[in-house]
Design an enzyme around this catalytic site. Sequence first.
Site, PDB file in Angstrom:
ATOM      1  N   LYS A  28     -11.400  -1.094   6.567  1.00  0.00           N
ATOM      2  CA  LYS A  28     -11.801  -1.814   5.353  1.00  0.00           C
ATOM      3  C   LYS A  28     -12.772  -2.950   5.702  1.00  0.00           C
ATOM      4  O   LYS A  28     -13.848  -2.691   6.183  1.00  0.00           O
ATOM      5  CB  LYS A  28     -10.540  -2.288   4.630  1.00  0.00           C
ATOM      6  CG  LYS A  28      -9.497  -1.168   4.418  1.00  0.00           C
ATOM      7  CD  LYS A  28     -10.032  -0.078   3.560  1.00  0.00           C
ATOM      8  CE  LYS A  28      -9.116   1.072   3.183  1.00  0.00           C
ATOM      9  NZ  LYS A  28      -8.085   1.540   4.031  1.00  0.00           N
TER      10      LYS A  28
ATOM     11  N   TYR B 167       0.856  -1.195   0.000  1.00  0.00           N
ATOM     12  CA  TYR B 167       0.000   0.000   0.000  1.00  0.00           C
ATOM     13  C   TYR B 167       0.897   1.253   0.000  1.00  0.00           C
ATOM     14  O   TYR B 167       1.854   1.340   0.776  1.00  0.00           O
ATOM     15  CB  TYR B 167      -0.898  -0.059   1.234  1.00  0.00           C
ATOM     16  CG  TYR B 167      -1.603   1.225   1.534  1.00  0.00           C
ATOM     17  CD1 TYR B 167      -2.487   1.798   0.618  1.00  0.00           C
ATOM     18  CD2 TYR B 167      -1.393   1.895   2.734  1.00  0.00           C
ATOM     19  CE1 TYR B 167      -3.129   2.992   0.892  1.00  0.00           C
ATOM     20  CE2 TYR B 167      -2.044   3.083   3.018  1.00  0.00           C
ATOM     21  CZ  TYR B 167      -2.901   3.630   2.089  1.00  0.00           C
ATOM     22  OH  TYR B 167      -3.531   4.808   2.360  1.00  0.00           O
TER      23      TYR B 167
HETATM   24  N1  PLP Z   1      -2.976  -1.172   4.576  1.00  0.00           N
HETATM   25  C1  PLP Z   1      -3.683  -1.310   3.453  1.00  0.00           C
HETATM   26  C2  PLP Z   1      -3.548  -2.569   2.650  1.00  0.00           C
HETATM   27  C3  PLP Z   1      -4.539  -0.298   3.028  1.00  0.00           C
HETATM   28  O1  PLP Z   1      -5.243  -0.447   1.897  1.00  0.00           O
HETATM   29  C4  PLP Z   1      -4.642   0.892   3.813  1.00  0.00           C
HETATM   30  C5  PLP Z   1      -5.522   2.006   3.396  1.00  0.00           C
HETATM   31  O2  PLP Z   1      -6.000   2.054   2.289  1.00  0.00           O
HETATM   32  C6  PLP Z   1      -3.876   0.993   4.970  1.00  0.00           C
HETATM   33  C7  PLP Z   1      -3.068  -0.051   5.336  1.00  0.00           C
HETATM   34  C8  PLP Z   1      -3.921   2.245   5.816  1.00  0.00           C
HETATM   35  O3  PLP Z   1      -5.095   2.283   6.560  1.00  0.00           O
HETATM   36  P1  PLP Z   1      -5.869   3.623   7.026  1.00  0.00           P
HETATM   37  O4  PLP Z   1      -6.333   4.310   5.786  1.00  0.00           O
HETATM   38  O5  PLP Z   1      -6.952   3.094   7.904  1.00  0.00           O
HETATM   39  O6  PLP Z   1      -4.868   4.453   7.763  1.00  0.00           O
END
Ligand code: PLP
Length: 390
Positions: free
Chosen positions: A207, A109
């Site tokens: 998510k 990500y």
């Molecule tokens: N890890 C993955 C695979 C993600 O898709 C995301 C966000 O899109 C995150 C971590 C980060 O999470 P957050 O947006 O809740 O900070």
Amino acid sequence: MTVTETHAETGFATRAIHAGQEFDPTTGAVVPPIYQSSTFVQDGVGGLRGGYEYGRSGNPTRTSLEIVLAALEGGDKALVFASGLAAEDALLRSALRPGDHVVLGNDVYGGTHRLIDRIYGEWGIRHTAVDLTDLDAVRNALAADRTPLLWIETPSNPLMKISDIAALAELGHAVGAQVVVDNTFASPALQQPLALGADIVVHSTTKYLGGHSDVIGGAVILRDGELTERLAFQQFAAGAIAAPMEAWLTVRGIKTLDVRMQRHSENAQAIAERMSEHPSIEHVYYPGLPSHPGHELAARQMTRFGGMLSVAVRGGADAARRLAESTRVFQLAESLGGVESLIGYPSEMTHASVRGTALEVPENIVRLSVGIESVDDLVADVEQALDRLG
Ligand code: PLP
């Protein structure tokens, strides 16, 4: 008794509904209340009821979420944070010291890469991004430097690469690294990284765990030990905690995780198959398709293939943008994992931060988070949008 032992005998869906969610003993309310309180009365100085003192150090609603997450991932302890990135940040601060090196996937990500590169880079942390499906490349990257952390994301975002958690855990452990899996895309309903040999699981609970696009949150799940103690101290001392309302919404979402993941996976499989046949699509990235290079590994490592897929659109950036802007049921928005279907254009949305780096996403890629609406409506929606590309 650890959380894992308490719930070891029950099935996943039962744990999702009951672990950490006992009825309220005062009123009998089946759903435990939201403890929307910043502080807790003491029975004399230091006389705490149930260990609660001040909302940053602990809150019963947060405890409830932490118990169910540990029970679902098979960990001893979960700690929850204000966002997925806040969870990652606390973990990195707990596990690393200036001068350390992190090996991570070259398609993690974008926000994870940005955190490690741009924030931790300034504090003396170095990193190497490698293709996690190439075990020799991972072995070499791990051997090149003192590496306390190997960071895995599978399926990866947005190209849905599948990497072998058990094999990577062995490689990491051989050099003394702790192995982290970002399990956001699969969720514990489809993939159990700790059982496969990983040491730590991280989540954006925003998510699939929350599941309704109404909360931002994050979690780290791990076993008892020194790192867990350091992480709990970071949570308390730096304070990026999950708030009671957010924790409660996430717990409510988790109750239906098992059935949602089943439906997300069925719908995504149908969309992937239909899109692969369309002349405007060059390639579909979905591990449930037998043509996907990680299909067999995913079938071993996951119980279903999940709700995320990406497509490479013929006609380049322009056609890809038009597809992302032409659906009606799929809404154009960042994020994923909610009950409603979303479509995104990663190179200018979720992955804009990695443009110009080795993690750059091709401009003809469109990502779909397939929701749990009626599958016929979803298929008809992508078909009408593709037909309009001409
Ligand atoms: N890890 C993955 C695979 C993600 O898709 C995301 C966000 O899109 C995150 C971590 C980060 O999470 P957050 O947006 O809740 O900070």
